[in-house]
Design an enzyme around this catalytic site. Structure first.
Site, PDB file in Angstrom:
ATOM      1  N   LYS A  66      -8.953 -27.162  16.896  1.00 48.14           N
ATOM      2  CA  LYS A  66      -7.676 -26.505  17.216  1.00 48.14           C
ATOM      3  C   LYS A  66      -7.269 -26.942  18.626  1.00 48.14           C
ATOM      4  CE  LYS A  66      -7.696 -22.841  13.980  1.00 48.14           C
ATOM      5  NZ  LYS A  66      -6.747 -23.219  12.920  1.00 48.14           N
ATOM      6  N   ARG A  81       0.798  -1.230   0.000  1.00 46.39           N
ATOM      7  CA  ARG A  81       0.000   0.000   0.000  1.00 46.39           C
ATOM      8  C   ARG A  81       0.831   1.280   0.000  1.00 46.39           C
ATOM      9  NH1 ARG A  81      -5.460  -1.088   2.064  1.00 46.39           N
ATOM     10  NH2 ARG A  81      -5.532   1.010   2.898  1.00 46.39           N
ATOM     11  N   LYS A 117     -10.489 -19.185   0.124  1.00 44.96           N
ATOM     12  CA  LYS A 117     -11.621 -19.528   0.967  1.00 44.96           C
ATOM     13  C   LYS A 117     -11.488 -18.851   2.326  1.00 44.96           C
ATOM     14  CE  LYS A 117     -10.630 -21.605   4.205  1.00 44.96           C
ATOM     15  NZ  LYS A 117      -9.778 -21.754   5.370  1.00 44.96           N
ATOM     16  N   ASP A 134     -14.347 -22.119   8.695  1.00 49.75           N
ATOM     17  CA  ASP A 134     -12.918 -22.090   8.375  1.00 49.75           C
ATOM     18  C   ASP A 134     -12.430 -23.434   7.820  1.00 49.75           C
ATOM     19  OD1 ASP A 134     -10.296 -20.945   8.387  1.00 49.75           O
ATOM     20  OD2 ASP A 134      -9.830 -22.017  10.249  1.00 49.75           O
ATOM     21  N   HIS A 149     -12.352 -27.453   3.479  1.00 45.68           N
ATOM     22  CA  HIS A 149     -11.409 -28.582   3.492  1.00 45.68           C
ATOM     23  C   HIS A 149     -12.085 -29.932   3.774  1.00 45.68           C
ATOM     24  CE1 HIS A 149      -8.597 -25.390   3.380  1.00 45.68           C
ATOM     25  NE2 HIS A 149      -8.449 -25.204   4.674  1.00 45.68           N
ATOM     26  N   LYS A 192      -2.550 -30.580  -1.892  1.00 45.48           N
ATOM     27  CA  LYS A 192      -1.625 -31.458  -1.168  1.00 45.48           C
ATOM     28  C   LYS A 192      -1.421 -32.733  -1.990  1.00 45.48           C
ATOM     29  CE  LYS A 192      -2.958 -29.799   3.424  1.00 45.48           C
ATOM     30  NZ  LYS A 192      -1.859 -29.415   4.290  1.00 45.48           N
TER      31      LYS A 192
HETATM   32  C1  BG6 Z   1      -6.571 -22.895   6.745  1.00 44.93           C
HETATM   33  C2  BG6 Z   1      -7.356 -22.453   7.955  1.00 44.93           C
HETATM   34  O1  BG6 Z   1      -7.394 -22.901   5.617  1.00 44.93           O
HETATM   35  O2  BG6 Z   1      -6.061 -24.201   6.976  1.00 44.93           O
HETATM   36  C3  BG6 Z   1      -6.485 -22.495   9.203  1.00 44.93           C
HETATM   37  O3  BG6 Z   1      -7.820 -21.126   7.740  1.00 44.93           O
HETATM   38  C4  BG6 Z   1      -5.854 -23.853   9.368  1.00 44.93           C
HETATM   39  O4  BG6 Z   1      -7.252 -22.189  10.359  1.00 44.93           O
HETATM   40  C5  BG6 Z   1      -5.170 -24.294   8.073  1.00 44.93           C
HETATM   41  O5  BG6 Z   1      -4.912 -23.787  10.419  1.00 44.93           O
HETATM   42  C6  BG6 Z   1      -4.692 -25.732   8.160  1.00 44.93           C
HETATM   43  O6  BG6 Z   1      -3.943 -26.037   7.028  1.00 44.93           O
HETATM   44  P1  BG6 Z   1      -2.810 -27.138   7.062  1.00 44.93           P
HETATM   45  O7  BG6 Z   1      -2.360 -27.241   5.638  1.00 44.93           O
HETATM   46  O8  BG6 Z   1      -1.753 -26.618   7.992  1.00 44.93           O
HETATM   47  O9  BG6 Z   1      -3.445 -28.380   7.582  1.00 44.93           O
END
Ligand code: BG6
Length: 487
Positions: free
Chosen positions: A337, A45, A146, A233, A238, A180
């Site tokens: 988490k 910025r 996302k 999230d 995922h 992955k």
């Molecule tokens: C992200 C989430 O999309 O994926 C995070 O926003 C999460 O909260 C992360 O920690 C996990 O990704 P990975 O590849 O470390 O399992």
């Protein structure tokens, strides 16, 4: 080899760009996959940030690359690809001409990728300005992160806005799990092994667990996370994407349209969970202080610095896919988490043998189990029953076939989801990106859950360093199942 491309990273000084996108491009360079003549244009910025950017990028690579990956010779060569630009993304007058001049230095048909590493609320404005400034060419693509939106309606709004300026074929919605290597291997396992092809349905399988457990907490994302929570999230994207890959029919070809069409059918067949079905089939949790790897870590509220919050840091779901292949098979989805171990895995539990020829003295016959671990180790384990070989009696015991995928391949290749996906976007290969219909369908399933949670109940508490709330164990016990926990 890929043709040279330009990739503009909007939000070039942000966490995602520094932590993931730059290391991904650096690795691509080291492997010889960053074509000469390509340019990486991170936007910042302010002019002062632009002056410092090369230094910032170097520090970021040193911090976020793995051990031994950074070296001065490669950095020197890689830094030549970096062209930082000053832009205020939401201001039409904010230096866009500088970007235009740089982009127009090269041929009109050079691949152009606009990576919006920005909050979704400004995706629309950014695309609108790109269009007004005539920066979108026929070979341009836009990459968006996302979660798109906070609910189905806001996702539609954002997707609708982007669609005013880019055709669906030009929109690359990222879910880094699809990049992955081990996740792609899921398809390889399923669709290139007759063994699994013939034993992949309700006739053979008793239940499937898909788990992503993390040890990290809130990190520095309080502003985003407390509004999002684990459902938006991790589950909306995922976990549902992993579910699709596990449950979908074989695509007739491995191209983007066929794969996305099959994934969409899974999402459409997911049995909706509404009202009290949400209470009966889903457990949400929030961590309180606890011991993780020998250290006392704070609870969610302490990390957040707030007295109260209903945001879930853990979700466990019992889902069903209403089609012929999966009738009656529970799919357990779980993420959290501050859990005991970091691990992402798919556990397929087979049905018991149809007739037991042994009497009780040989020990119980345990059902076969296939565990596909995506991270941190990349392994495939198949547990079978076998005769004990250390005595003359007929006694059975489970034995495990263990394939360590990382040991099979050299260490020079760094499996990096963002590298794969950024190069795919540059090469115009959308197979591992998400179609708008998938986003819509996923939200359609998630929305009633959010609605229910807004009006009823609070998260069950679990200790940091545990495997989640007890309620989640009880959820599986109702079907005589248990979570498969590593270690
Ligand atoms: C992200 C989430 O999309 O994926 C995070 O926003 C999460 O909260 C992360 O920690 C996990 O990704 P990975 O590849 O470390 O399992």
């Amino acid at each position: 080899m890929l043709n040279p491309f330009d990739i503009v990273i909007f939000g070039g000084g942000g966490d995602l760009a520094l932590r993931k996108l730059l290391p991904a491009m650096y690795r691509a360079y080291q492997e010889g996959n960053l074509p000469e003549g390509s340019r990486i244009l991170p936007t910042v910025r302010e002019e002062s940030k632009k002056q410092e950017y090369i230094e910032t990028a170097q520090q970021a690579l040193k911090s976020f690359l793995g051990e031994g990956e950074f070296n001065n010779r490669d950095w020197k060569a890689f830094s030549q690809y970096l062209v930082p630009v000053v832009i205020n993304v939401t201001e039409p007058d904010g230096h866009w001409d500088e970007l235009r001049v740089i982009l127009q230095q090269d041929a009109e048909d050079k691949s152009r990728v606009f990576y919006l590493s920005l909050p979704p609320a400004v995706y629309g404005t950014c695309c609108e300005i790109l269009s007004k400034k005539k920066l979108i060419t026929a070979t341009s693509r836009v990459v968006v992160e996302k979660p798109i939106g906070y609910c189905g309606e806001s996702a539609e709004e954002i997707n609708g806005k982007i669609a005013q300026y880019f055709a669906e074929e030009q929109i690359f919605r990222i879910d880094h799990y699809l990049g992955k290597e081990t996740v792609q291997n899921l398809m390889a396992l399923r669709f290139s092994n007759a063994l699994f092809e013939n034993l992949w349905d309700a006739k053979s399988i008793d239940n499937i667990q898909i788990s992503i457990s993390e040890t990290v907490g809130l990190e520095s994302r309080a502003g985003f996370y407390d509004k999002a929570g684990a459902l938006r999230d991790m589950v909306q994207n995922h976990l549902l994407q992993l579910l699709c890959l596990v449950a979908m029919e074989s695509p007739h070809k491995l191209n983007a349209n066929s794969i996305r069409a099959e994934k969409l059918k899974v999402l459409e067949a997911l049995r909706p969970l509404v009202d009290e079905q949400v209470d009966n089939n889903i457990v949400r949790g929030q961590y309180v202080p606890g011991e993780l790897s020998g250290k006392l870590v704070p609870g969610y509220l302490e990390e957040l610095g707030e007295g109260s919050s209903k945001t879930e840091t853990y979700v466990a779901i019992r889902a069903h896919i209403d089609n012929w292949r999966w009738a009656g098979v529970p799919f357990y989805l779980r993420t959290g988490k501050r859990m005991k171990k970091r691990c992402a895995e798919i556990v397929v539990e087979y049905k018991p043998v149809s007739h037991n020829v042994y009497d009780e003295s040989v020990g119980p016959i345990q059902p076969n189990r296939l565990v596909i671990r995506l991270q941190p180790e990349e392994t495939i384990q198949l547990t079978l029953m076998s005769k004990r070989m250390d005595n003359l009696n007929m006694e059975l015991q489970p034995v495990t076939l263990n394939i360590e995928l990382s040991e099979q391949y050299g260490s020079s290749f760094h499996s990096d989801a963002y590298k794969r996906l950024m190069l795919d976007a540059a090469a115009n290969n959308p197979a591992l990106f998400i179609h708008r219909d998938e986003v819509r369908q996923a939200w359609q399933w998630i929305d009633p859950i959010i609605e229910r949670w807004q009006s009823k109940g609070t998260p069950a508490l679990y200790r940091a360093g545990s495997w989640g709330p007890e309620d989640a164990d009880e959820l599986l016990q109702e079907n005589n199942h248990t979570w498969f926990n590593v270690g």
